[in-house]
Design a protein around this motif. Structure first.
Motif, PDB file in Angstrom:
ATOM      1  N   ALA A   1     -11.234  15.121  13.895  1.00 15.91           N
ATOM      2  CA  ALA A   1     -10.067  14.333  13.227  1.00 15.91           C
ATOM      3  C   ALA A   1     -10.310  14.101  12.042  1.00 15.91           C
ATOM      4  CB  ALA A   1     -10.232  12.530  13.829  1.00 15.91           C
ATOM      5  N   ARG A   2     -11.048  14.083  11.318  1.00 19.24           N
ATOM      6  CA  ARG A   2     -10.821  14.400   9.588  1.00 19.24           C
ATOM      7  C   ARG A   2     -10.051  15.483   9.454  1.00 19.24           C
ATOM      8  NH1 ARG A   2     -13.032  11.718   5.190  1.00 19.24           N
ATOM      9  NH2 ARG A   2     -11.211  12.942   3.428  1.00 19.24           N
TER      10      ARG A   2
ATOM     11  N   ALA B   1     -10.588  -1.725  17.380  1.00 22.51           N
ATOM     12  CA  ALA B   1     -10.625  -0.337  18.458  1.00 22.51           C
ATOM     13  C   ALA B   1     -11.820   0.210  18.594  1.00 22.51           C
ATOM     14  CB  ALA B   1      -9.349   0.778  17.503  1.00 22.51           C
ATOM     15  N   GLY B   2     -12.392   0.912  19.374  1.00 25.21           N
ATOM     16  CA  GLY B   2     -14.072   1.545  19.363  1.00 25.21           C
ATOM     17  C   GLY B   2     -14.774   0.410  18.384  1.00 25.21           C
ATOM     18  N   GLY B   3     -14.682  -0.696  19.097  1.00 18.82           N
ATOM     19  CA  GLY B   3     -15.150  -2.119  18.546  1.00 18.82           C
ATOM     20  C   GLY B   3     -15.462  -1.604  17.162  1.00 18.82           C
ATOM     21  N   GLY B   4     -14.627  -1.968  16.258  1.00 23.62           N
ATOM     22  CA  GLY B   4     -14.062  -1.447  14.524  1.00 23.62           C
ATOM     23  C   GLY B   4     -14.752  -0.446  14.285  1.00 23.62           C
ATOM     24  N   LYS B   5     -14.925   0.614  15.138  1.00 17.34           N
ATOM     25  CA  LYS B   5     -15.476   1.871  14.195  1.00 17.34           C
ATOM     26  C   LYS B   5     -14.513   2.475  13.970  1.00 17.34           C
ATOM     27  CE  LYS B   5     -19.973   2.238  17.582  1.00 17.34           C
ATOM     28  NZ  LYS B   5     -19.836   3.231  18.838  1.00 17.34           N
ATOM     29  N   VAL B   6     -13.194   2.140  14.949  1.00 17.41           N
ATOM     30  CA  VAL B   6     -12.138   3.269  14.976  1.00 17.41           C
ATOM     31  C   VAL B   6     -11.915   3.084  12.483  1.00 17.41           C
ATOM     32  CG1 VAL B   6      -9.625   3.905  14.689  1.00 17.41           C
ATOM     33  CG2 VAL B   6     -10.847   3.858  16.693  1.00 17.41           C
ATOM     34  N   LYS B   7     -11.714   1.536  11.874  1.00 20.68           N
ATOM     35  CA  LYS B   7     -11.614   1.181  10.713  1.00 20.68           C
ATOM     36  C   LYS B   7     -12.408   1.239   9.639  1.00 20.68           C
ATOM     37  CE  LYS B   7     -10.246  -3.372   8.056  1.00 20.68           C
ATOM     38  NZ  LYS B   7     -11.367  -3.712   7.383  1.00 20.68           N
ATOM     39  N   ALA B   8     -13.389   1.385  10.663  1.00 22.39           N
ATOM     40  CA  ALA B   8     -14.888   1.533   9.748  1.00 22.39           C
ATOM     41  C   ALA B   8     -15.101   3.606   9.298  1.00 22.39           C
ATOM     42  CB  ALA B   8     -15.798   1.760  10.603  1.00 22.39           C
ATOM     43  N   LEU B   9     -14.184   4.198  10.560  1.00 24.60           N
ATOM     44  CA  LEU B   9     -13.765   5.854  10.385  1.00 24.60           C
ATOM     45  C   LEU B   9     -12.857   5.627   8.980  1.00 24.60           C
ATOM     46  CD1 LEU B   9     -14.896   8.460  11.113  1.00 24.60           C
ATOM     47  CD2 LEU B   9     -12.296   8.145  12.505  1.00 24.60           C
ATOM     48  N   TYR B  10     -12.019   5.154   8.978  1.00 23.94           N
ATOM     49  CA  TYR B  10     -11.234   4.999   8.158  1.00 23.94           C
ATOM     50  C   TYR B  10     -11.174   4.882   7.331  1.00 23.94           C
ATOM     51  CZ  TYR B  10      -6.718   6.091  11.701  1.00 23.94           C
ATOM     52  OH  TYR B  10      -6.842   6.960  12.288  1.00 23.94           O
ATOM     53  N   GLU B  11     -12.509   3.898   6.432  1.00 22.11           N
ATOM     54  CA  GLU B  11     -12.497   3.614   5.026  1.00 22.11           C
ATOM     55  C   GLU B  11     -13.396   4.319   5.095  1.00 22.11           C
ATOM     56  OE1 GLU B  11     -14.782  -0.347   6.660  1.00 22.11           O
ATOM     57  OE2 GLU B  11     -12.690  -1.526   6.034  1.00 22.11           O
ATOM     58  N   GLY B  12     -13.757   4.878   5.786  1.00 21.28           N
ATOM     59  CA  GLY B  12     -15.338   6.095   5.098  1.00 21.28           C
ATOM     60  C   GLY B  12     -14.366   7.341   4.145  1.00 21.28           C
TER      61      GLY B  12
ATOM     62  N   PRO C   1      -0.915  -5.274  19.506  1.00 23.52           N
ATOM     63  CA  PRO C   1      -1.981  -5.833  18.672  1.00 23.52           C
ATOM     64  C   PRO C   1      -1.241  -6.141  17.398  1.00 23.52           C
ATOM     65  CG  PRO C   1      -2.480  -3.663  19.172  1.00 23.52           C
ATOM     66  CD  PRO C   1      -1.014  -4.259  19.990  1.00 23.52           C
ATOM     67  N   VAL C   2      -1.795  -7.021  17.156  1.00 20.87           N
ATOM     68  CA  VAL C   2      -2.238  -6.950  15.314  1.00 20.87           C
ATOM     69  C   VAL C   2      -3.037  -5.878  14.407  1.00 20.87           C
ATOM     70  CG1 VAL C   2      -2.712  -8.578  13.539  1.00 20.87           C
ATOM     71  CG2 VAL C   2      -1.329  -9.367  15.441  1.00 20.87           C
ATOM     72  N   LEU C   3      -2.282  -5.258  14.011  1.00 20.18           N
ATOM     73  CA  LEU C   3      -3.083  -3.929  12.725  1.00 20.18           C
ATOM     74  C   LEU C   3      -3.018  -4.626  11.924  1.00 20.18           C
ATOM     75  CD1 LEU C   3      -0.402  -1.136  15.229  1.00 20.18           C
ATOM     76  CD2 LEU C   3      -2.594  -1.821  15.886  1.00 20.18           C
ATOM     77  N   THR C   4      -4.435  -3.564  10.593  1.00 25.43           N
ATOM     78  CA  THR C   4      -4.876  -3.540  10.116  1.00 25.43           C
ATOM     79  C   THR C   4      -3.555  -2.266   9.211  1.00 25.43           C
ATOM     80  OG1 THR C   4      -6.762  -4.945  10.489  1.00 25.43           O
ATOM     81  CG2 THR C   4      -7.097  -3.572   9.074  1.00 25.43           C
ATOM     82  N   ALA C   5      -3.418  -2.842   8.081  1.00 26.39           N
ATOM     83  CA  ALA C   5      -2.461  -2.102   7.320  1.00 26.39           C
ATOM     84  C   ALA C   5      -3.464  -1.860   6.099  1.00 26.39           C
ATOM     85  CB  ALA C   5      -1.387  -2.029   6.509  1.00 26.39           C
ATOM     86  N   MET C   6      -3.552   0.191   6.014  1.00 24.28           N
ATOM     87  CA  MET C   6      -4.568   0.304   4.799  1.00 24.28           C
ATOM     88  C   MET C   6      -3.829   1.442   4.380  1.00 24.28           C
ATOM     89  SD  MET C   6      -7.886   0.516   7.812  1.00 24.28           S
ATOM     90  CE  MET C   6      -9.144   0.486   6.305  1.00 24.28           C
TER      91      MET C   6
ATOM     92  N   ALA D   1     -12.999  14.807  -5.154  1.00 22.21           N
ATOM     93  CA  ALA D   1     -13.888  15.565  -4.283  1.00 22.21           C
ATOM     94  C   ALA D   1     -14.718  14.050  -3.517  1.00 22.21           C
ATOM     95  CB  ALA D   1     -14.288  17.078  -4.572  1.00 22.21           C
ATOM     96  N   ALA D   2     -15.284  13.737  -4.383  1.00 23.84           N
ATOM     97  CA  ALA D   2     -16.681  12.704  -4.682  1.00 23.84           C
ATOM     98  C   ALA D   2     -15.957  11.267  -3.039  1.00 23.84           C
ATOM     99  CB  ALA D   2     -17.038  11.861  -5.428  1.00 23.84           C
ATOM    100  N   SER D   3     -15.161  11.219  -2.958  1.00 18.72           N
ATOM    101  CA  SER D   3     -14.392   9.919  -3.086  1.00 18.72           C
ATOM    102  C   SER D   3     -14.083  10.915  -1.120  1.00 18.72           C
ATOM    103  CB  SER D   3     -13.228   9.476  -3.066  1.00 18.72           C
ATOM    104  OG  SER D   3     -13.374   8.664  -4.468  1.00 18.72           O
ATOM    105  N   ALA D   4     -13.665  12.037  -1.383  1.00 21.44           N
ATOM    106  CA  ALA D   4     -13.032  12.353   0.292  1.00 21.44           C
ATOM    107  C   ALA D   4     -14.187  12.229   0.857  1.00 21.44           C
ATOM    108  CB  ALA D   4     -12.422  13.665  -0.035  1.00 21.44           C
ATOM    109  N   ASP D   5     -15.745  12.869   0.831  1.00 21.63           N
ATOM    110  CA  ASP D   5     -16.742  12.899   1.804  1.00 21.63           C
ATOM    111  C   ASP D   5     -17.524  11.955   1.738  1.00 21.63           C
ATOM    112  OD1 ASP D   5     -15.867  16.149   1.352  1.00 21.63           O
ATOM    113  OD2 ASP D   5     -17.148  16.743  -0.333  1.00 21.63           O
ATOM    114  N   ALA D   6     -17.222  10.472   1.585  1.00 22.01           N
ATOM    115  CA  ALA D   6     -17.928   9.216   1.519  1.00 22.01           C
ATOM    116  C   ALA D   6     -17.441   9.146   3.047  1.00 22.01           C
ATOM    117  CB  ALA D   6     -17.049   7.827   0.430  1.00 22.01           C
ATOM    118  N   GLY D   7     -18.855   8.804   3.684  1.00 26.52           N
ATOM    119  CA  GLY D   7     -19.806   8.115   4.922  1.00 26.52           C
ATOM    120  C   GLY D   7     -19.541   9.544   5.627  1.00 26.52           C
ATOM    121  N   HIS D   8     -19.990  10.488   4.813  1.00 28.68           N
ATOM    122  CA  HIS D   8     -19.874  12.252   5.665  1.00 28.68           C
ATOM    123  C   HIS D   8     -20.427  12.761   5.019  1.00 28.68           C
ATOM    124  CE1 HIS D   8     -16.781  10.665   8.708  1.00 28.68           C
ATOM    125  NE2 HIS D   8     -15.786  10.559   7.390  1.00 28.68           N
TER     126      HIS D   8
END
Length: 188
Positions: A117-118, A141-152, A168-173, A181-188
């Motif tokens: 996906a990334r 979505a996914g118990g909040g995992k999808v939003k957390a993925l995007y935050e990562g 549904p009401v959607l969160t705008a991100m 580069a350092a931010s692009a890899d955050a969480g992975h």
């Protein structure tokens, strides 16, 4: 670009990929198709509307001849209804910056958890001229995992909206298209 032997192909003509995107959508959303908001008919209408907007482009991942997922986006103009539907208005400076809206992303279940996906997301953004990218995510979505993925991936919450009365009401991100580069890899 390939990830795990996945080839990403670009499409700018909806007629060439319409049935393919609908098939992937129907497979991924199979458990929700009974809900009118998630029906194939409504998705087809949204897809056609999005594909008619400026700068529409899709990236589709293939394992050989089999499509495994996609993401599509289009350019958002400064006075687009996209901005007007936000529950909390955004600063004018945000709305005037060249923006791409990531409208949909789907990955077949057996291909999840592999970074595809990334990889598809990054491939879609790689050649885009816009400065910032915005997306909407169901915070449940996914118990909040999808939003957390995007935050990562560097997205931050900026507002919310309910694009359709029965949806549904959607969160705008929002984030920059080009991440350091350092931010692009955050969480992975």
């Amino acid at each position: 670009m390939t990830a795990e032997n996945i080839e990403f192909r670009r499409a700018t003509d909806i007629d060439e990929v319409l049935s393919l995107l609908i098939d992937i959508y129907a497979t991924v959303r199979a458990d929700l198709l009974h809900d009118p908001h998630y029906s194939v008919e409504r998705y087809s209408e949204r897809l056609a509307r999005h594909a008619a907007e400026p700068g529409w482009e899709a990236i589709i991942g293939f394992d050989g001849d089999q499509a495994v997922g996609y993401a599509y986006a289009n350019t958002v103009q400064p006075h687009d209804r996209w901005w007007r539907r936000m529950s909390a208005p955004l600063p004018q400076s945000v709305m005037e910056r060249p923006t791409i809206a990531l409208k949909e992303g789907m990955l077949l279940p057996r291909w999840r958890g592999r970074g595809l996906a990334r990889a598809g997301h990054d491939e879609l953004l790689a050649t885009r001229p816009e400065e910032q990218v915005m997306l909407m995510v169901n915070p449940q979505a996914g118990g909040g995992k999808v939003k957390a993925l995007y935050e990562g991936w560097g997205y931050r919450e900026v507002s919310s909206q309910q694009p359709s009365m029965d949806g549904p009401v959607l969160t705008a991100m929002l984030r920059a298209v080009r991440q350091p580069a350092a931010s692009a890899d955050a969480g992975h």
